[in-house]
Design a protein around this motif. Structure first.
Motif, mmCIF file in Angstrom:
data_model
loop_
_atom_site.group_PDB
_atom_site.id
_atom_site.type_symbol
_atom_site.label_atom_id
_atom_site.label_comp_id
_atom_site.label_asym_id
_atom_site.label_seq_id
_atom_site.Cartn_x
_atom_site.Cartn_y
_atom_site.Cartn_z
ATOM 1 N N ASP A 1 0.885 -1.166 0.000
ATOM 2 C CA ASP A 1 0.000 0.000 0.000
ATOM 3 C C ASP A 1 0.918 1.209 0.000
ATOM 4 O O ASP A 1 1.526 1.541 1.011
ATOM 5 C CB ASP A 1 -0.881 -0.064 1.253
ATOM 6 C CG ASP A 1 -1.760 1.182 1.423
ATOM 7 O OD1 ASP A 1 -1.703 2.092 0.575
ATOM 8 O OD2 ASP A 1 -2.496 1.237 2.428
ATOM 9 N N THR A 2 1.043 1.845 -1.157
ATOM 10 C CA THR A 2 2.072 2.872 -1.340
ATOM 11 C C THR A 2 1.474 4.267 -1.261
ATOM 12 O O THR A 2 0.633 4.627 -2.064
ATOM 13 C CB THR A 2 2.757 2.700 -2.706
ATOM 14 O OG1 THR A 2 1.772 2.892 -3.731
ATOM 15 C CG2 THR A 2 3.366 1.319 -2.865
ATOM 16 N N THR B 1 1.877 13.572 -6.359
ATOM 17 C CA THR B 1 2.501 14.155 -7.543
ATOM 18 C C THR B 1 3.762 14.906 -7.107
ATOM 19 O O THR B 1 4.802 14.853 -7.752
ATOM 20 C CB THR B 1 1.526 15.151 -8.222
ATOM 21 O OG1 THR B 1 0.285 14.483 -8.422
ATOM 22 C CG2 THR B 1 2.055 15.640 -9.557
ATOM 23 N N ASP C 1 -2.313 15.773 3.840
ATOM 24 C CA ASP C 1 -3.055 14.599 4.303
ATOM 25 C C ASP C 1 -3.084 14.564 5.823
ATOM 26 O O ASP C 1 -2.139 15.007 6.480
ATOM 27 C CB ASP C 1 -2.370 13.304 3.833
ATOM 28 C CG ASP C 1 -2.733 12.965 2.399
ATOM 29 O OD1 ASP C 1 -3.915 13.073 2.054
ATOM 30 O OD2 ASP C 1 -1.832 12.598 1.627
ATOM 31 N N ARG D 1 -7.274 13.648 2.707
ATOM 32 C CA ARG D 1 -6.892 15.062 2.627
ATOM 33 C C ARG D 1 -7.537 15.887 3.728
ATOM 34 O O ARG D 1 -8.688 15.658 4.088
ATOM 35 C CB ARG D 1 -7.301 15.645 1.272
ATOM 36 C CG ARG D 1 -6.754 14.936 0.063
ATOM 37 C CD ARG D 1 -5.291 15.094 -0.165
ATOM 38 N NE ARG D 1 -4.837 16.466 -0.153
ATOM 39 C CZ ARG D 1 -3.614 16.837 -0.573
ATOM 40 N NH1 ARG D 1 -2.762 15.932 -1.061
ATOM 41 N NH2 ARG D 1 -3.245 18.086 -0.514
ATOM 42 N N LYS E 1 -10.305 13.042 -3.737
ATOM 43 C CA LYS E 1 -9.861 11.975 -4.614
ATOM 44 C C LYS E 1 -11.089 11.245 -5.140
ATOM 45 O O LYS E 1 -11.733 10.497 -4.430
ATOM 46 C CB LYS E 1 -8.953 11.007 -3.845
ATOM 47 C CG LYS E 1 -7.528 11.493 -3.623
ATOM 48 C CD LYS E 1 -6.944 11.955 -4.882
ATOM 49 C CE LYS E 1 -5.588 11.791 -5.381
ATOM 50 N NZ LYS E 1 -4.800 10.700 -5.437
ATOM 51 N N ARG F 1 -7.195 13.178 -8.694
ATOM 52 C CA ARG F 1 -7.081 14.326 -7.796
ATOM 53 C C ARG F 1 -7.817 15.531 -8.365
ATOM 54 O O ARG F 1 -7.508 16.010 -9.444
ATOM 55 C CB ARG F 1 -5.588 14.627 -7.647
ATOM 56 C CG ARG F 1 -5.274 15.747 -6.754
ATOM 57 C CD ARG F 1 -3.808 15.653 -6.414
ATOM 58 N NE ARG F 1 -3.317 16.928 -5.966
ATOM 59 C CZ ARG F 1 -2.090 17.114 -5.504
ATOM 60 N NH1 ARG F 1 -1.232 16.118 -5.472
ATOM 61 N NH2 ARG F 1 -1.706 18.294 -5.114
HETATM 62 C C1 WTA Z 1 -3.723 10.175 -1.691
HETATM 63 C C2 WTA Z 1 -0.996 9.939 -6.401
HETATM 64 C C3 WTA Z 1 -3.814 6.855 1.200
HETATM 65 C C4 WTA Z 1 -3.270 11.163 -0.644
HETATM 66 C C5 WTA Z 1 0.269 9.064 -6.301
HETATM 67 C C6 WTA Z 1 -2.251 12.007 -1.384
HETATM 68 C C7 WTA Z 1 -3.128 7.958 -0.689
HETATM 69 C C8 WTA Z 1 -2.885 12.102 -2.744
HETATM 70 C C9 WTA Z 1 -2.294 6.877 -1.050
HETATM 71 C C10 WTA Z 1 -1.904 12.408 -3.845
HETATM 72 C C11 WTA Z 1 -2.303 5.725 -0.198
HETATM 73 C C12 WTA Z 1 -2.081 8.460 -2.527
HETATM 74 N N1 WTA Z 1 -3.064 5.773 0.900
HETATM 75 N N2 WTA Z 1 -3.881 7.941 0.427
HETATM 76 N N3 WTA Z 1 -1.585 4.649 -0.466
HETATM 77 N N4 WTA Z 1 -1.661 7.224 -2.191
HETATM 78 N N5 WTA Z 1 -2.977 8.910 -1.637
HETATM 79 O O1 WTA Z 1 -0.924 13.697 -6.400
HETATM 80 O O2 WTA Z 1 -4.371 11.929 -0.255
HETATM 81 O O3 WTA Z 1 -2.653 12.206 -7.526
HETATM 82 O O4 WTA Z 1 -2.043 13.272 -0.822
HETATM 83 O O5 WTA Z 1 -0.635 11.276 -6.369
HETATM 84 O O6 WTA Z 1 -3.474 10.807 -2.941
HETATM 85 O O7 WTA Z 1 -2.514 12.321 -5.085
HETATM 86 P P1 WTA Z 1 -1.693 12.440 -6.432
#
Ligand code: WTA
Length: 651
Positions: free
Chosen positions: A413-414, A418, A502, A517, A523, A528
């Motif tokens: 779970d990564t 961005t 977050d 967030r 999301k 996003r």
């Molecule tokens: C959310 C996507 C929980 C988080 C790579 C972050 C996550 C935003 C996770 C960034 C995860 C991304 N668990 N929340 N594993 N991965 N997020 O810029 O709110 O599209 O701040 O990048 O996605 O979204 P972005």
């Protein structure tokens, strides 16, 4: 979920801790020492960087002039050289780089040497059209191999790419082209989605009169004859024509580690998307290392990241991470439910995918569609599963683990963004004992904290703001043409700590849990979107006086958009108006931003200083008890809103 739900329930109660299996541990790429090494971040990242090719090595690893980082000072490097040239000189020459599957069912395979040839030629074609080192090139394409070729070709000649998600509208494209002041636009005639053709070039024609910096448009023929469109003499070129006419070899530019590799616009907390700036040496190092260790990458793996390249996930874990590692990857053009809901599983079976990287929203759709779709296929090639984009609820995690991974595959779970460029908080398979729903721990060489309102770290068990406390190589360097906003947005809240936006929780065992967030970003199905961006689109419509947009929980998408709208005198809040506004938002931003619910109201709840109280709207929309309304200027507004919302819900 249907019939499988009961067994799932009992499974959930049985186990909550998932240590790596002995079988997985035995051959895992990352071993426990990696966390030890990560304790000296500069030495750790330096050793990672030295696995790449550099024309000239760096003098120093890091210059941290808070909040401005420079990594690998004076190092010279080229991204396309590292993604292709490096491999074709070794045993990977004929190794497959990309197995592409078109939605209608065609298949194309590109080896590393195919990719090398195509990138060299297209890079020369771009040069011939006048693209130079330091220029920006906008890419607006479907998920076809040429999008990767286009990105690498820009990188080869030192131009920065600015990819715009193909699902965004032409209007959104226009704003991004103009912000980047791009010289060339690379697009396609169209693409396929759920069996239908959607035009791209034709759509861009409407806005090209308002993009003064664009000198040429290059069009890939994806769909062919059936799509009618005009090619403007002297401006528009077919991709195949320019590639055919180009020389075979293009000398890669020796880029400074800190030269901009790309610009990617992302939604921020104001209406205008921010141009997130990523540079070359640090970014490549970050995505190279995270791909290798988090996905436990071995040369025989077949990797599949289901994201679109238009988002950061596709940049880091389709275009760059896998190619830097010499991996073979699957790329799929279309929808998961076309021609039926078994499409993804058929792809996994057919291409023997061993690593799958996807988003919780997709997993929740599959849960709903039922396991009968998976049972038709042999998924035994899978070794590792990943998720990204939004918090994964434990039920979805367990379902993914049990039905997709047959209780054999670890799940990573990564968590990242961005802005971070690379994965930051994640388990390492073979090392980490997972807890469903927790992204676990910072990757070696990175550091995170959960802090309270004052910026002090919370005690285990506490929750607060998720911040990053040390620079990392793939971090954004600034916001394009807006350094002030960079400083304020990310570094203005807590001195010396990067604000992720977050909420987070640190549990008693020191595991990180991401709570979503805490700002005005939502999301929607992992995409996003800024609520303010949607509001600006709405008020842009002639009938709208004011609007407030919030995210509401949604079973599949994670979050959906709810819009509260005040109409101008003379307009009526009828269903046709809802449709018209939805169409307007699609045109301004794209289908991903379409409101799920639109509620017409007479007033919006505001504080005495005139700020919209979104928290109250959220409480209304989620049926929660209303919080403190003492700062509200007109408490009566709330009653009206609540009634409106509830009657709307019943309909
Ligand atoms: C959310 C996507 C929980 C988080 C790579 C972050 C996550 C935003 C996770 C960034 C995860 C991304 N668990 N929340 N594993 N991965 N997020 O810029 O709110 O599209 O701040 O990048 O996605 O979204 P972005």
């Amino acid at each position: 979920m249907g019939e499988s739900y009961e067994t799932l329930e009992s499974f959930l109660q049985e186990q909550r801790l998932f240590p790596p299996s002995a079988a997985f541990k035995k051959d895992a790429v990352a071993t426990a020492e990696i966390y030890e090494k990560g304790k000296d971040p500069e030495a750790f990242w330096e050793s990672m960087a030295s696995e790449l090719h550099w024309f000239k090595p760096w003098d120093r690893v890091l210059e941290w002039n808070l909040p401005f980082a420079k990594w690998f000072i004076n190092g010279k490097i080229n991204a396309s050289y590292n993604c292709v040239d490096r491999h074709i000189q070794g045993p990977f020459r004929d190794k497959t780089a990309i197995i592409w599957e078109g939605e209608p069912g065609e298949e194309r395979t590109l080896t590393y040497s195919d990719l090398y040839q195509e990138v060299n030629r297209f890079a020369n074609a771009l040069k011939k059209l006048g693209v130079k080192k330091g220029d920006r090139v906008t890419i607006y394409m479907p998920m076809i191999p040429e999008i990767v070729v286009a990105m690498l070709s820009c990188a080869r000649i030192g131009a920065s790419h600015s990819v715009v998600f193909g699902g965004f509208s032409a209007e959104a494209l226009r704003g991004r082209i103009n912000d980047a002041e791009a010289k060339v636009l690379i697009t396609a005639d169209g693409g396929y989605r759920r069996g239908k053709v959607y035009p791209m070039k034709q759509a861009t024609d409407e806005i090209l009169k308002d993009t003064p910096t664009i000198e040429s448009v290059i069009v890939v023929r994806r769909v062919g004859e059936t799509l009618q469109m005009a090619m403007k003499e002297g401006r528009d070129y077919w991709y195949h024509d320019v590639v055919d006419a180009a020389e075979d070899y293009c000398e890669p530019e020796q880029m400074d580690a800190e030269d901009m590799l790309f610009l990617l616009h992302s939604s921020g907390t104001t209406g205008k998307p921010k141009g997130i700036v990523h540079t070359t040496g640090g970014y490549l190092t970050g995505v190279y290392a995270t791909f290798k260790y988090i996905f436990d990458y071995k040369p025989e793996d077949i990797f599949w990241c289901t994201a679109d390249i238009g988002w950061i996930t596709g940049h880091s874990y389709i275009a760059y991470g896998p190619l830097l590692n010499g991996a073979t990857q699957v790329m799929y053009e279309g929808a998961p439910d076309y021609p039926d809901r078994g499409r993804w599983w058929s792809i996994i079976e057919k291409h023997k995918v061993s690593i799958l990287y996807t988003a919780p929203t997709a997993i929740r759709s599959f849960m709903r569609w039922g396991i009968q779709w998976l049972e038709k296929y042999n998924l035994s090639s899978l070794c590792l599963l990943g998720t990204v984009g939004e918090p994964i609820n434990p039920e979805a995690w367990i379902w993914y683990y049990k039905y997709v991974g047959s209780e054999r595959c670890p799940i990573v779970d990564t968590w990242w963004q961005t802005e971070t460029g690379q994965i930051i908080i994640t388990p390492l398979p073979g090392i980490t004992t997972c807890k469903p729903g927790s992204a676990t721990h910072p990757f070696p060489g990175t550091e995170a904290e959960v802090v309270d309102e004052q910026g002090s770290p919370v005690k285990p068990g506490g929750s607060g703001y998720l911040v990053l406390t040390k620079p990392w190589p793939a971090m954004l360097r600034t916001l394009y043409k807006d350094e002030k906003r960079y400083i304020e947005t990310y570094w203005g809240r807590f001195p010396g700590k990067y604000l992720t936006g977050d909420g987070g929780k640190l549990d008693e065992d020191g595991y990180f849990w991401i709570l979503g967030r805490v700002d005005d970003i939502i999301k929607v199905a992992g995409h996003r979107i800024s609520t303010i961006e949607v509001e600006s689109a709405l008020v842009d419509h002639k009938a709208v006086a004011e609007s407030a947009v919030i995210g509401i929980p949604h079973e599949i998408k994670g979050e959906a958009i709810a819009a509260f709208v005040i109409l101008k005198e003379g307009y009526e809040g009828v269903p046709e108006m809802q449709k018209e506004l939805a169409a307007h938002v699609r045109k301004e931003i794209g289908p991903v931003a379409t409101p799920e619910t639109t509620i017409f109201v007479g007033e919006l709840p505001k504080t005495r200083s005139g700020k919209i109280m979104r928290r109250l709207l959220r409480d209304i929309a989620t049926g929660r008890a209303l919080g403190d309304i003492s700062t509200l200027s007109e408490p009566g507004v709330i009653k009206e809103l609540k009634q409106k919302y509830e009657s709307e819900e019943k309909e």
